[in-house]
Design an enzyme around this catalytic site. Structure first.
Site, PDB file in Angstrom:
ATOM      1  N   LYS A 169       0.849  -1.191   0.000  1.00  0.00           N
ATOM      2  CA  LYS A 169       0.000   0.000   0.000  1.00  0.00           C
ATOM      3  C   LYS A 169       0.886   1.242   0.000  1.00  0.00           C
ATOM      4  O   LYS A 169       1.926   1.244   0.664  1.00  0.00           O
ATOM      5  CB  LYS A 169      -0.857   0.028   1.278  1.00  0.00           C
ATOM      6  CG  LYS A 169      -2.019  -0.940   1.286  1.00  0.00           C
ATOM      7  CD  LYS A 169      -2.866  -0.734   2.541  1.00  0.00           C
ATOM      8  CE  LYS A 169      -3.937  -1.798   2.676  1.00  0.00           C
ATOM      9  NZ  LYS A 169      -4.993  -1.728   1.666  1.00  0.00           N
TER      10      LYS A 169
ATOM     11  N   ARG B 131      -9.822 -11.862   2.187  1.00  0.00           N
ATOM     12  CA  ARG B 131     -10.638 -12.943   1.646  1.00  0.00           C
ATOM     13  C   ARG B 131      -9.900 -14.277   1.710  1.00  0.00           C
ATOM     14  O   ARG B 131     -10.510 -15.330   1.763  1.00  0.00           O
ATOM     15  CB  ARG B 131     -11.064 -12.596   0.210  1.00  0.00           C
ATOM     16  CG  ARG B 131      -9.909 -12.395  -0.731  1.00  0.00           C
ATOM     17  CD  ARG B 131     -10.329 -11.676  -1.999  1.00  0.00           C
ATOM     18  NE  ARG B 131     -10.555 -10.241  -1.774  1.00  0.00           N
ATOM     19  CZ  ARG B 131     -10.997  -9.407  -2.707  1.00  0.00           C
ATOM     20  NH1 ARG B 131     -11.273  -9.845  -3.904  1.00  0.00           N
ATOM     21  NH2 ARG B 131     -11.165  -8.119  -2.423  1.00  0.00           N
TER      22      ARG B 131
END
Ligand code: BES
Ligand code: ZN
Ligand code: ZN
Length: 491
Positions: free
Chosen positions: A271, A345
């Site tokens: 990020k 996920r």
């Protein structure tokens, strides 16, 4: 600090006496204090000419001995529970005085005394919270007492017990989310939960099992392990089971599955600095569901509840998983990991499959899963997706009861198709960034088996700073959705 119930005379014992006023006939405020002389004092005072008892409007007065403040309830016809909760929270937040008596009956103009007590107590307990353990000086909360002629002390204490269970669970969720990631790593996080259960849920019927890295390997949770590959800490899978005292074969079994990424750097799909800030909150799903579990256990829910929390950070080192890796999950499906920042996920996939083996009737998962959720709903609304409309309607109902915003998004075949890989069964990102919240849910759906009803909460928006909610700290963890899920678990 507990809130007291006190029938005794109010004179001089309190620094401040709090009551309510509603909009009466001819737009004149009616003061609702139990003691008529206080109402007369207000009605006769020249300042009260400008006071319209609008919702949240306040007016304060003194006599020789006491100080009084009245809060407007507006037109009581229009008063909603959330409006009262927010206005009272704002009112309470603004008070400078430390020793306060609340005239409960005067606030019970629209709702029954019980319901009003619940709303005011919740507003107080949630507003009092502050995360100040790292500050030289901490916030001091004053003493609050309630006063009512329509309720017994025993009844009040029962209500207070319920609201304390809920609010302290919201607040512990906030504490976990706010804790710094250099302190709250996966190992510490799991042990803090175990400690809380030992301290506060003794004899409540909760069993604790904590899976370490070697256990997680035995379970073949390779997707979970792939996220942990770059970490300096071991992963943890916290598995809690609550069995109600009167459990039978017919008892409903609800399982909760939470994302517990103690810090999300993005991994090799790193990020940028600006977006990495605040990523300590990426364990918010697990903290929210632990809070809901705790609240339901303390209230003695009739349902059997399992809580599975997958904990690790998403860090980078030479062993960290690279994009393009293909990993086989616990259920045997292979996943092409194209973006290591879509890690939530992956850990949920294995945790969901593990949970399905326990054969619960329903699974609720919660995660700060997608930035796309913020694009769709802002910070105000939580996203809900799933495979069973009846269960979804139940959750939407619970969110209405709790006065929290929850909205459903669809899972359609087109989204399911986006998650198919050319060289593996699945890939972990969809097309571009479109419908990111729903494609993430379409991915998770592949890990639900045995026809289990499943609902997914994307709390990416609501988990953090809720400036618009006066009973939440203006910055930091909100604890939003703990009350909704707790409410659902109590049904
Ligand atoms: N934890 C983030 C989701 C997130 C991002 C929550 C920003 C709140 C604010 C999650 O792990 C993530 O990074 N998701 C990616 C998925 C993408 C790579 C498909 C995202 O949303 O950008
Ligand atoms: Zn991520
Ligand atoms: Zn994440």
């Amino acid at each position: 600090m507990k809130i007291e119930f006190n029938f005794k005379s109010i004179k001089s014992k309190y620094d401040l006496y709090l009551g309510a006023a509603s909009l009466g006939n001819k737009d004149k405020p009616s003061f609702l204090f139990q003691e008529k002389n206080i109402n007369t004092l207000f009605s006769n005072h020249k300042c009260s000419k400008n006071f319209k008892a609008k919702l949240g409007e306040t007016l304060s007065l003194n006599d020789e001995e006491n100080k009084y403040i009245v809060m407007g309830l507006g037109n009581s016809k229009d008063l909603k529970s959330e409006k009262l909760r927010r206005s009272f929270a704002k009112f309470y937040r603004s008070l400078k005085t430390k020793n306060v008596l609340v005239d409960l009956d005067s606030f019970s103009k629209k709702f029954k005394t019980d319901k009003t007590a619940e709303i005011l107590l919740e507003a107080i307990y949630l507003t009092r919270y502050s995360f100040d353990k790292y500050k030289a000086t901490s916030k001091e909360n004053g003493k609050v007492s309630f006063y009512s002629s329509k309720m017994t002390k025993a009844k009040f204490e029962k209500i207070d017990e319920k609201i304390s269970a809920i609010s302290s669970s919201v607040n512990i969720c906030r504490d976990f989310v706010n804790e710094a990631p250099n302190v709250l790593n996966s190992e510490v996080y799991a042990s803090l939960i175990e400690k809380d259960i030992k301290k506060n849920m003794k004899g409540c019927g909760v069993k604790v099992k904590i899976l370490k890295k070697s256990d997680i390997k035995k379970e073949k949770m390779n997707l979970f392990l792939s996220v942990n590959a770059g970490s300096a800490y071991e992963p943890r899978l916290v598995h809690l089971t609550y069995t109600p005292k009167k459990a039978t074969k017919k008892t409903k079994h609800i399982a909760l599955v939470g994302k517990g990424i103690t810090f999300d750097t993005g991994g090799y799909s790193l990020k940028p600095g600006g977006s990495m800030m605040g990523m300590k909150f990426d364990m918010g799903g697990s903290a929210t569901l632990y809070g809901a579990f705790r609240s339901a256990v303390l209230q003695g829910s009739k349902n059997k509840i399992t809580c599975v929390l997958a904990m690790t950070d998403n860090a980078v080192n030479a062993k960290a998983t690279t994009p393009d890796s293909i990993v086989k999950g616990r259920n045997g499906k292979t996943v092409e990991i194209l973006n290591t920042d879509a890690e939530g996920r992956l850990i949920l996939a294995d945790a969901l499959d593990y949970t399905c083996d326990l054969k619960p009737h329903e699974i609720i998962d919660a995660a700060t899963l997608t930035g796309a959720c913020l694009v769709a709903f802002g910070v105000e609304v939580c996203a809900l997706l799933g495979n069973d409309q009846k269960m979804i309607n139940g959750l939407l109902g619970a969110s209405k009861d709790a006065d929290e915003y929850l909205w459903q998004l669809p899972i359609i075949d087109e989204y399911r198709d986006q998650m198919k890989s050319k060289i593996a069964d699945l890939k972990n990102i969809g097309k571009a960034r479109m419908a990111g919240t729903a494609t993430a849910a379409a991915f998770l759906e592949n890990f639900i088996k045995n026809d289990i009803s499943w609902s997914h909460l994307d709390i990416a928006g609501v988990c953090d700073s809720q400036v618009h909610l006066p009973y939440c700290p203006p910055s930091g963890a909100s604890g939003v959705m703990v009350r909704t899920v707790s409410q659902y678990l109590m049904k």
